[in-house]
Design a protein around this motif. Structure first.
Motif, PDB file in Angstrom:
ATOM      1  N   VAL A 172       1.034  -1.104  -0.172  1.00 15.56           N
ATOM      2  CA  VAL A 172       0.513  -0.174   0.156  1.00 15.56           C
ATOM      3  C   VAL A 172       0.868   1.045  -0.208  1.00 15.56           C
ATOM      4  O   VAL A 172       1.580   1.359   0.445  1.00 15.56           O
ATOM      5  CB  VAL A 172      -1.014   0.327   1.290  1.00 15.56           C
ATOM      6  CG1 VAL A 172      -1.800   1.438   0.830  1.00 15.56           C
ATOM      7  CG2 VAL A 172      -2.181  -0.931   1.241  1.00 15.56           C
ATOM      8  N   ILE A 173       0.785   2.176  -1.033  1.00 12.34           N
ATOM      9  CA  ILE A 173       1.157   3.803  -0.790  1.00 12.34           C
ATOM     10  C   ILE A 173       0.894   4.423  -0.548  1.00 12.34           C
ATOM     11  O   ILE A 173      -0.868   4.913  -1.266  1.00 12.34           O
ATOM     12  CB  ILE A 173       1.830   3.729  -2.276  1.00 12.34           C
ATOM     13  CG1 ILE A 173       2.836   2.283  -2.585  1.00 12.34           C
ATOM     14  CG2 ILE A 173       2.735   4.858  -2.572  1.00 12.34           C
ATOM     15  CD1 ILE A 173       3.661   2.672  -3.350  1.00 12.34           C
ATOM     16  N   GLY A 174       1.164   5.351   0.517  1.00 11.90           N
ATOM     17  CA  GLY A 174       0.362   6.907   0.703  1.00 11.90           C
ATOM     18  C   GLY A 174       0.401   7.078   2.595  1.00 11.90           C
ATOM     19  O   GLY A 174       0.877   6.089   3.088  1.00 11.90           O
ATOM     20  N   GLU A 175      -0.822   8.284   2.567  1.00  7.66           N
ATOM     21  CA  GLU A 175      -0.516   8.536   3.263  1.00  7.66           C
ATOM     22  C   GLU A 175      -1.171   8.208   4.586  1.00  7.66           C
ATOM     23  O   GLU A 175      -2.168   7.399   4.103  1.00  7.66           O
ATOM     24  CB  GLU A 175      -1.000  10.609   3.427  1.00  7.66           C
ATOM     25  CG  GLU A 175      -2.699  10.185   3.228  1.00  7.66           C
ATOM     26  CD  GLU A 175      -3.491   9.906   2.110  1.00  7.66           C
ATOM     27  OE1 GLU A 175      -4.527   9.818   1.303  1.00  7.66           O
ATOM     28  OE2 GLU A 175      -2.354   9.489   1.013  1.00  7.66           O
ATOM     29  N   ALA A 176      -0.703   8.478   6.089  1.00 11.10           N
ATOM     30  CA  ALA A 176      -0.578   8.334   6.652  1.00 11.10           C
ATOM     31  C   ALA A 176      -0.452   9.654   7.755  1.00 11.10           C
ATOM     32  O   ALA A 176       0.999  10.148   7.537  1.00 11.10           O
ATOM     33  CB  ALA A 176       0.458   7.310   7.737  1.00 11.10           C
ATOM     34  N   LEU A 177      -1.192   9.473   8.244  1.00 16.05           N
ATOM     35  CA  LEU A 177      -1.258  10.565   9.427  1.00 16.05           C
ATOM     36  C   LEU A 177      -2.187  10.920  10.993  1.00 16.05           C
ATOM     37  O   LEU A 177      -2.264   9.968  11.177  1.00 16.05           O
ATOM     38  CB  LEU A 177      -2.090  11.989   8.338  1.00 16.05           C
ATOM     39  CG  LEU A 177      -3.210  11.968   7.745  1.00 16.05           C
ATOM     40  CD1 LEU A 177      -4.648  12.204   8.248  1.00 16.05           C
ATOM     41  CD2 LEU A 177      -3.668  13.326   7.254  1.00 16.05           C
ATOM     42  N   VAL A 178      -1.505  12.252  11.286  1.00 17.76           N
ATOM     43  CA  VAL A 178      -2.857  12.031  12.428  1.00 17.76           C
ATOM     44  C   VAL A 178      -4.183  12.427  12.953  1.00 17.76           C
ATOM     45  O   VAL A 178      -3.448  13.957  11.731  1.00 17.76           O
ATOM     46  CB  VAL A 178      -2.023  12.718  13.819  1.00 17.76           C
ATOM     47  CG1 VAL A 178      -2.586  13.569  15.176  1.00 17.76           C
ATOM     48  CG2 VAL A 178      -0.739  11.815  14.309  1.00 17.76           C
ATOM     49  N   ASP A 179      -5.209  12.220  12.641  1.00 16.18           N
ATOM     50  CA  ASP A 179      -6.196  13.480  12.618  1.00 16.18           C
ATOM     51  C   ASP A 179      -6.659  13.793  14.471  1.00 16.18           C
ATOM     52  O   ASP A 179      -6.352  13.309  15.115  1.00 16.18           O
ATOM     53  CB  ASP A 179      -7.696  12.191  12.306  1.00 16.18           C
ATOM     54  CG  ASP A 179      -7.774  12.034  11.147  1.00 16.18           C
ATOM     55  OD1 ASP A 179      -7.509  12.440  10.267  1.00 16.18           O
ATOM     56  OD2 ASP A 179      -7.718  10.325  10.644  1.00 16.18           O
ATOM     57  N   VAL A 180      -6.228  15.813  14.120  1.00 21.52           N
ATOM     58  CA  VAL A 180      -6.412  16.440  15.501  1.00 21.52           C
ATOM     59  C   VAL A 180      -7.696  17.017  15.212  1.00 21.52           C
ATOM     60  O   VAL A 180      -7.992  17.146  14.200  1.00 21.52           O
ATOM     61  CB  VAL A 180      -5.397  17.650  14.647  1.00 21.52           C
ATOM     62  CG1 VAL A 180      -5.252  18.054  16.517  1.00 21.52           C
ATOM     63  CG2 VAL A 180      -4.217  16.665  15.148  1.00 21.52           C
ATOM     64  N   VAL A 181      -9.158  16.294  15.903  1.00 15.82           N
ATOM     65  CA  VAL A 181     -10.472  17.119  16.153  1.00 15.82           C
ATOM     66  C   VAL A 181     -10.508  17.885  17.330  1.00 15.82           C
ATOM     67  O   VAL A 181      -9.872  17.954  18.150  1.00 15.82           O
ATOM     68  CB  VAL A 181     -11.398  16.168  17.042  1.00 15.82           C
ATOM     69  CG1 VAL A 181     -12.460  15.809  16.673  1.00 15.82           C
ATOM     70  CG2 VAL A 181     -10.613  14.364  15.351  1.00 15.82           C
ATOM     71  N   ARG A 182     -10.722  18.977  16.593  1.00 16.10           N
ATOM     72  CA  ARG A 182     -10.750  20.408  17.653  1.00 16.10           C
ATOM     73  C   ARG A 182     -13.303  20.326  17.746  1.00 16.10           C
ATOM     74  O   ARG A 182     -13.526  20.919  17.226  1.00 16.10           O
ATOM     75  CB  ARG A 182     -10.854  21.668  17.499  1.00 16.10           C
ATOM     76  CG  ARG A 182      -8.655  21.674  17.324  1.00 16.10           C
ATOM     77  CD  ARG A 182      -8.670  22.510  16.961  1.00 16.10           C
ATOM     78  NE  ARG A 182      -6.764  22.783  16.620  1.00 16.10           N
ATOM     79  CZ  ARG A 182      -6.558  23.167  16.250  1.00 16.10           C
ATOM     80  NH1 ARG A 182      -7.057  24.754  15.196  1.00 16.10           N
ATOM     81  NH2 ARG A 182      -4.908  23.568  15.907  1.00 16.10           N
TER      82      ARG A 182
END
Length: 308
Positions: free
Chosen positions: A6-16
């Motif tokens: 799998v190729i692609g973004e991994a990120l952190v979701d910051v929910v305000r």
């Protein structure tokens, strides 16, 4: 050993939240697909772009705990990408991305059964061009799968994103797209007409998901399958489409329809085989929406549910 890449973004979701509270959790569409495949027992690698920071550790620990292996070099970003969601009092959200995207070096050989990419990774420069190049090169060895999973706030206008997405569709064997994505890309057009056009642009199978009303799959040979969404109590829909994508690939894999040597068989897929894979995917997505966040089930959980 054969595996999924799998190729692609991994990120952190910051929910305000509207009340001022802030929560952070791992996310990213391709990363969620990798997580889903690994929890279903598939040998899975993820090529992504994380920083060597606390958020990068949060993401990598989340993925590796479920068996996803990060491709070496995936931790060379200056900082880990984030997607900040600010919630209004009525529950609506606005999004702001802080994301740089490059593709670490990947190995393409006959151990790669399926290569999947999608969402931001396919459209954001400079990594987007590399995704298309890798997908074209990987066809020698692997089934190529793609999910546009549009993010208008970072992809620009539909007119800008459309040719890039259509090129990636043409390189793929299996495409999954949501009705929301189709509506953004082709306002006013019939979603069924769009996926029928796409399936004749290169893929063998294109599946359209419509949330709680189910999914529709079409094949290059003219087959068409509709699968209802299982009834379930919805907690949230985070990661549901990604988990459906993982389930669809898992179902096709179990039917021995993935890998370059099985490309001709996939192009001749029978409706019953596609229905089985889509039903499997729908069950998995239904479990995910019954939980908070992108939390796909394991094979053991699916088995327990079947035996309950």
């Amino acid at each position: 050993m054969t595996h999924a890449l799998v190729i692609g973004e991994a990120l952190v979701d910051v929910v305000r939240a509207a009340d001022g509270t802030v929560t952070e959790h791992p996310g990213g569409s391709p990363a969620n697909v990798a997580l889903g495949l690994a929890r279903l027992g598939r040998n899975t690698e993820l090529a992504t772009w994380l920083g060597k920071d606390a958020r990068g550790e949060l993401v990598s620990s989340h993925l590796t705990a479920s068996g996803v292996r990060l491709v070496p070099g995936s931790d060379r970003a200056e900082r880990t990408p984030t997607a900040v969601a600010t919630l209004a009092g009525d529950g609506s959200a606005t999004y702001e991305f802080d994301l740089a995207w490059r593709v670490p070096e990947v190995a393409l050989d006959d151990t790669v059964t399926v290569l999947h990419s999608g969402s931001i990774a396919g459209t954001l420069a400079p990594g987007g061009a590399a995704v298309a190049e890798i997908a074209a090169a990987a066809r020698e060895h692997a089934t190529i799968s793609y999910d546009p999973n549009a993010r208008p706030t970072i992809m620009g206008s539909a007119d800008e994103a459309r040719p890039v997405i259509e090129h990636l569709v043409s390189l793929a064997d299996v495409v999954k797209v949501s009705d929301e994505d189709v509506a953004w890309l082709y306002p006013g057009e019939s979603d069924i007409e769009v996926i029928q056009r796409w399936v004749h642009a290169g893929p063998s199978v294109v599946v359209l998901t419509r949330g709680g009303t189910g999914s529709v799959g079409v094949t290059v040979t003219g087959g068409s399958v509709e699968v209802p969404a299982p009834r379930t109590e919805v907690v949230d829909t985070v990661g549901a489409g990604d988990s459906y994508m993982a389930g669809l690939l898992d179902g096709l894999w179990s039917a021995n329809l993935l890998g370059a040597k099985r490309r001709d068989a996939l192009r001749l897929i029978e409706e019953d085989a596609l229905r089985a894979a889509m039903t499997h995917a729908a069950r998995i997505a239904a479990i995910v929406v019954s939980r908070a966040g992108a939390n796909p089930p394991t094979t053991a959980e699916l088995t327990r549910e079947e035996n309950a």
